[in-house]
Design an enzyme around this catalytic site. Sequence first.
Site, PDB file in Angstrom:
ATOM      1  N   ASP A 278       0.867  -1.185   0.000  1.00  0.00           N
ATOM      2  CA  ASP A 278       0.000   0.000   0.000  1.00  0.00           C
ATOM      3  C   ASP A 278       0.901   1.232   0.000  1.00  0.00           C
ATOM      4  O   ASP A 278       1.903   1.279   0.730  1.00  0.00           O
ATOM      5  CB  ASP A 278      -0.888  -0.028   1.252  1.00  0.00           C
ATOM      6  CG  ASP A 278      -1.821   1.162   1.342  1.00  0.00           C
ATOM      7  OD1 ASP A 278      -3.026   0.974   1.064  1.00  0.00           O
ATOM      8  OD2 ASP A 278      -1.349   2.260   1.678  1.00  0.00           O
ATOM      9  N   ASN A 286      -2.649  12.953  -3.797  1.00  0.00           N
ATOM     10  CA  ASN A 286      -3.831  13.399  -4.535  1.00  0.00           C
ATOM     11  C   ASN A 286      -4.269  14.798  -4.104  1.00  0.00           C
ATOM     12  O   ASN A 286      -4.614  15.640  -4.950  1.00  0.00           O
ATOM     13  CB  ASN A 286      -4.985  12.418  -4.315  1.00  0.00           C
ATOM     14  CG  ASN A 286      -4.864  11.182  -5.197  1.00  0.00           C
ATOM     15  OD1 ASN A 286      -4.248  11.232  -6.269  1.00  0.00           O
ATOM     16  ND2 ASN A 286      -5.439  10.077  -4.741  1.00  0.00           N
ATOM     17  N   ASP A 295      -2.497   9.457 -10.363  1.00  0.00           N
ATOM     18  CA  ASP A 295      -2.615   8.322 -11.297  1.00  0.00           C
ATOM     19  C   ASP A 295      -1.254   7.966 -11.892  1.00  0.00           C
ATOM     20  O   ASP A 295      -0.927   6.784 -12.068  1.00  0.00           O
ATOM     21  CB  ASP A 295      -3.592   8.673 -12.423  1.00  0.00           C
ATOM     22  CG  ASP A 295      -5.043   8.687 -11.945  1.00  0.00           C
ATOM     23  OD1 ASP A 295      -5.304   8.216 -10.817  1.00  0.00           O
ATOM     24  OD2 ASP A 295      -5.908   9.179 -12.705  1.00  0.00           O
ATOM     25  N   GLU A 321      -5.042   2.453  -3.587  1.00  0.00           N
ATOM     26  CA  GLU A 321      -3.578   2.375  -3.691  1.00  0.00           C
ATOM     27  C   GLU A 321      -3.043   1.069  -3.105  1.00  0.00           C
ATOM     28  O   GLU A 321      -1.861   0.968  -2.748  1.00  0.00           O
ATOM     29  CB  GLU A 321      -2.926   3.572  -2.990  1.00  0.00           C
ATOM     30  CG  GLU A 321      -3.171   3.668  -1.483  1.00  0.00           C
ATOM     31  CD  GLU A 321      -4.430   4.448  -1.128  1.00  0.00           C
ATOM     32  OE1 GLU A 321      -5.358   4.497  -1.969  1.00  0.00           O
ATOM     33  OE2 GLU A 321      -4.486   4.995  -0.015  1.00  0.00           O
TER      34      GLU A 321
END
Length: 404
Positions: A278, A286, A295, A321
């Site tokens: 992760d 973000n 992305d 993620e």
Amino acid sequence: MKTKEKILIVDDDPNLRKTLADILTVKGYATAVAANGAEAIAAAEHGIVSLALVDLMLPDMHGLEVMARIKAISPLTEVIILTGHASMDSAIEATGRGAFSYLLKPYQMDELLQNIRHAVERKQAQEEILRLASFPKLTPNPVIELDSAGEVTYANPVAEKLFPGLIEAGQSHPLLHGLNEPIAELRRNRPMSEVVHESVVGEATYELHVSYVQEIDLIRVYVLDISQRKRAEKEIYLLATTDSLTGIANRREFFGILENEMNRARRYGSPLSLVMYDLDHFKRVNDTYGHDVGDVVLQTVTGLVKQNIRTVDVAARWGGEEFMVMMPQSALDVARSAAERLRLAVASHPFDKVGEVTASFGVTAFVPQDDSNSLLKRVDDALYRAKERGRNRVEVLDAEVDFK
């Protein structure tokens, strides 16, 4: 090469059978011989006969009965009745029941050969009439015909244009490759109307509808270009199994692969390990740089992972993620080393605009007592421990936690 017309000689006189067979062979015909009615019927069942020369008086059955049995097997087979015991009534009966002609013994060889030639020509004409009557002349799709020897005897203009050299190559052409068994099955099981076969020629995929036209002993192949449909099916499959952002397996596809690999590992006693990772504090990426940059980070991490795992390993996006790597044939210590290598690859990579990105890894190994739920929970617990202990690290949980 055109197949020779086959003539069956049915007579109980061995000298006459041999003499006729020799003469007809010299004249360019294929021949078969039978000493009685039963042998004649067996020969007709074994393969298509163009013409039968049948003695009226055979040891086991009447010549007209033999003719009727042969025509029941192959309706287009012509029959010439030969006899030394003639009468006008028997001649009328023979022709009335379908004989092409009726000759008296001893016959003139020239007269017999002329009758044979005319009978064969009539049979060929009837075949052509049936072929043309059943043929869709203006079809825009390729249509191909093969004779009993497997030779291509006809290709319509579309087929000739689309597949140059098809007639010469025959069944060695890529389009017809693999048709031997379907064609044999059609001939063995004549009531079967059609078989469907797929062929790949270059980048195109074709669907072949293969049927047997028993009346004229031909295999007819209708060809449809299904390339667009196959591409659509492939796209649908990719959409159903692949994560659209990263291009690796999605959660559903990964779960199916995992179940299969667990069964394999249980059956053969082979090792299987699972890595879950992760990205640390990915929400900040973000929030700070926007989802487009986020992305790109996910795609870059996926690329780094793919560069550092084996081709047999399976990478998947589990959600958000979170990612998985399944490692067949890998024990726990090997998986731990692999996870550490992946951690370093991510942590040392300079991400454009973002700079440093790290990831936490959980690692566990499959044991036979596991089901998918227990295995996935254990690797998730290992990942949680890595997060709890400071992130950017690898934590391992073995099965003793669950099955001690």
